[in-house]
Write a protein that holds these residues in place. Structure first.
Motif, PDB file in Angstrom:
ATOM      1  N   ALA A  85       6.399  -1.925   2.948  1.00 19.44           N
ATOM      2  CA  ALA A  85       4.923  -1.818   3.218  1.00 19.44           C
ATOM      3  C   ALA A  85       3.455  -1.830   2.756  1.00 19.44           C
ATOM      4  O   ALA A  85       2.482  -2.329   3.136  1.00 19.44           O
ATOM      5  N   GLY A  89       0.761  -4.425   3.073  1.00 24.12           N
ATOM      6  CA  GLY A  89      -0.895  -4.420   3.809  1.00 24.12           C
ATOM      7  C   GLY A  89      -1.667  -5.032   2.480  1.00 24.12           C
ATOM      8  O   GLY A  89      -2.947  -4.803   3.254  1.00 24.12           O
ATOM      9  N   THR A 131      -6.501  -1.105   8.884  1.00 20.13           N
ATOM     10  CA  THR A 131      -5.327  -1.100   8.967  1.00 20.13           C
ATOM     11  C   THR A 131      -4.503  -1.932   7.840  1.00 20.13           C
ATOM     12  O   THR A 131      -3.003  -0.629   7.417  1.00 20.13           O
ATOM     13  N   GLY A 132      -4.262  -2.698   7.049  1.00 17.96           N
ATOM     14  CA  GLY A 132      -4.156  -3.386   5.871  1.00 17.96           C
ATOM     15  C   GLY A 132      -3.412  -1.866   4.704  1.00 17.96           C
ATOM     16  O   GLY A 132      -2.891  -1.754   4.235  1.00 17.96           O
ATOM     17  N   LEU A 135      -1.978   0.696   6.109  1.00 21.56           N
ATOM     18  CA  LEU A 135      -0.431   0.170   5.365  1.00 21.56           C
ATOM     19  C   LEU A 135       0.350   0.582   4.360  1.00 21.56           C
ATOM     20  O   LEU A 135       0.883   1.108   4.039  1.00 21.56           O
ATOM     21  N   GLY A 139       2.694   3.482   2.422  1.00 16.88           N
ATOM     22  CA  GLY A 139       3.537   2.663   1.660  1.00 16.88           C
ATOM     23  C   GLY A 139       3.651   3.115   0.133  1.00 16.88           C
ATOM     24  O   GLY A 139       4.857   3.645  -0.629  1.00 16.88           O
ATOM     25  N   THR A 154      -1.421  10.251   2.670  1.00 19.49           N
ATOM     26  CA  THR A 154      -1.619   9.683   4.342  1.00 19.49           C
ATOM     27  C   THR A 154      -2.708   9.633   5.032  1.00 19.49           C
ATOM     28  O   THR A 154      -3.772   9.248   5.891  1.00 19.49           O
ATOM     29  N   ILE A 191      -4.645  -0.268  15.497  1.00 18.53           N
ATOM     30  CA  ILE A 191      -3.601  -0.943  16.006  1.00 18.53           C
ATOM     31  C   ILE A 191      -3.113  -1.394  17.250  1.00 18.53           C
ATOM     32  O   ILE A 191      -3.787  -1.405  17.999  1.00 18.53           O
TER      33      ILE A 191
END
Length: 195
Positions: A85, A89, A131-132, A135, A139, A154, A191
Motif C-alpha cells: 500500500a 501510494g 490520493t497517493g 494510501l 499503509g 490516518t 477516489i
C-alpha cells in the motif's frame, strides 16, 4: 540466508528513506521556479504539515505501549502486508507530480500560464497526489500494528486533506474559471467514481 523479518524491516527502512528524499527533492526543485505566482496560499500546507506531525506523534505514542487492538499477528507481518500500500501510494504520488511537471508546488500557487491538467492520473481524480499520499500514510500507519494508532494517523491525514482539497478547489474554480469548473463537475476529488 537472511531471515524474512530482516528483509521486511530493511524494506520498511528503505521505503521511508526513499519517501523522505523524494518529498524533500520535489519541494526543493519547485521552490522559486516559474516566477512569482498570481495567488499563493500557504495556510493549508501548514495545516497538512501540522496534522502530519501531530498524527505521527499521537500514533507512535499509542503504539509505544502494547497494542490494544493489533492489526496482524505481529508487527513484522503488519509491516509486510502494509508495504504494498505504501509503495502503491508513493508510485501514484510520483506519477501525479511528474504529470504536473513544473506546475507542481507544495503550496497552492496559481501562475499566469496555469492549465487545467487532465492527463495521467488527473483523468481519474482531481487530486491524485493526495490520493497517493493518503494510501501511503494509511499503509505506513499499519506498520505500527495498532488500530487506534492507525486511526489517529490516518484520521489526521484525512482531516487535513479535506481542508486542503476544499481550499484548493475554491481557489482553482475562482482563478481558472469554467475550464476547472467543468473538470470538477466530471472528475471525482480523491477516489475514482466515488468522491
Amino acid at each position: 540466508m537472511m531471515d524474512w523479518r530482516v528483509g521486511v524491516w530493511t524494506a520498511v527502512g528503505l521505503t521511508y528513506a526513499t519517501w523522505s528524499a523524494a518529498e524533500a527533492t520535489w519541494m526543493a526543485r519547485r521552490r522559486g521556479s516559474g516566477g512569482k505566482p498570481l495567488v499563493s496560499e500557504r495556510r493549508s500546507t501548514l495545516i497538512m504539515v501540522g496534522a502530519g506531525v501531530l498524527g505521527e506523534v499521537g500514533a507512535v505514542a499509542l503504539a509505544w505501549r502494547a497494542p490494544t487492538v493489533p492489526l496482524a499477528a505481529d508487527r513484522t507481518r503488519a509491516a509486510a502486508a502494509a508495504l504494498p500500500a505504501v509503495w502503491a501510494g508513493l508510485a501514484l504520488r510520483w506519477w501525479a507530480v511528474r504529470t504536473l511537471g513544473t506546475h507542481f508546488r507544495a503550496t497552492i500557487d496559481i501562475r499566469e500560464d496555469q492549465p487545467v491538467v487532465r492527463t495521467g492520473p488527473y483523468r481519474h481524480v482531481r487530486h491524485p497526489s493526495y490520493t497517493g499520499g493518503l494510501l501511503a500514510v494509511a499503509g505506513a500507519a499499519a506498520v505500527l500494528n495498532d488500530a487506534p494508532a492507525w486511526l489517529v494517523l490516518t484520521g489526521s491525514t484525512v482531516a487535513a486533506l479535506l481542508y486542503r482539497i476544499h481550499t484548493e478547489d475554491a481557489i482553482l474554480i475562482h482563478h481558472l474559471g469554467p475550464d476547472y469548473t467543468d473538470y470538477a463537475a466530471t472528475t471525482p476529488r480523491l477516489i475514482p467514481k466515488v468522491w
